[in-house]
Design an enzyme around this catalytic site. Structure first.
Site, PDB file in Angstrom:
ATOM      1  CB  CYS A  78      -6.523  -0.147   4.689  1.00 46.50           C
ATOM      2  SG  CYS A  78      -4.833  -0.810   4.815  1.00 46.50           S
ATOM      3  CB  CYS A 129      -1.951   1.603   6.240  1.00 40.90           C
ATOM      4  SG  CYS A 129      -1.419   0.786   4.705  1.00 40.90           S
ATOM      5  CB  SER A 151      -9.000   7.351   4.978  1.00 41.67           C
ATOM      6  OG  SER A 151      -9.040   7.009   6.343  1.00 41.67           O
ATOM      7  CD  GLU A 154      -1.485   4.475   3.581  1.00 41.94           C
ATOM      8  OE1 GLU A 154      -2.556   5.088   3.731  1.00 41.94           O
ATOM      9  OE2 GLU A 154      -1.365   3.494   2.812  1.00 41.94           O
ATOM     10  CG  HIS A 196      -2.009  -1.026   1.143  1.00 43.73           C
ATOM     11  ND1 HIS A 196      -3.155  -0.924   1.887  1.00 43.73           N
ATOM     12  CD2 HIS A 196      -2.138  -2.155   0.392  1.00 43.73           C
ATOM     13  CE1 HIS A 196      -3.949  -1.943   1.613  1.00 43.73           C
ATOM     14  NE2 HIS A 196      -3.354  -2.713   0.707  1.00 43.73           N
TER      15      HIS A 196
END
Length: 148
Positions: free
Chosen positions: A82, A85, A80, A57, A55
């Protein structure tokens, strides 16, 4: 409250998201910063690398490498985070997260707050529009990304 540094660094996260979209991936970008300076930046690489946990992040954190502490950093993300993360943010003790878009995906902001993370929601029009376009054009890839 958004600072000038916040706006500048969130823009870098957005540019990472745009680059990921251009590569055929999920348009989610992230920046890890310390004292207003980029430590690392990354983007969702699930499609590009075939890695289910890559992802945005996570990509930025991997690129940051080992840090003695994360307690003096800020994480910027175009969407935002998940639960995976968000859990990593809490695990690493990142004290502040700036989120570009909670309209297209959200729900973990309260989890972060409950764990002492300051959550700043920007609702950046560019972040929102890019994710809306992605969801509209590639709904199957979006569903895969959020495990639906």
């Amino acid at each position: 409250m958004m600072t000038d540094d916040d706006r500048r660094l969130l823009r870098i996260a957005y540019e990472e998201a745009k680059a990921g979209f251009g590569e055929g991936g999920c348009p989610i970008g992230s920046v890890l910063a310390r004292d207003g300076q980029v430590v690392a930046q990354g983007r969702n690489q699930r499609v590009q690398k075939g890695d289910p946990i890559a992802h945005g992040e996570m990509d930025a954190l991997r690129k940051a490498g080992r840090q003695k502490t994360y307690r003096d950093t800020v994480l910027y993300t175009s969407l935002s985070p998940c639960m995976m993360c968000s859990g990593t943010i809490v695990q690493f003790g990142i004290p502040r997260v700036v989120i570009g878009d909670t309209q297209n995906f959200g729900g973990n902001e309260e989890f972060l707050r409950k764990h002492g993370v300051e959550v700043v929601i920007a609702e950046d029009p560019d972040c929102i529009a890019l994710m809306e376009r992605f969801i509209r054009e590639k709904p199957e890839l979006w569903a895969e990304d959020i495990a639906e």
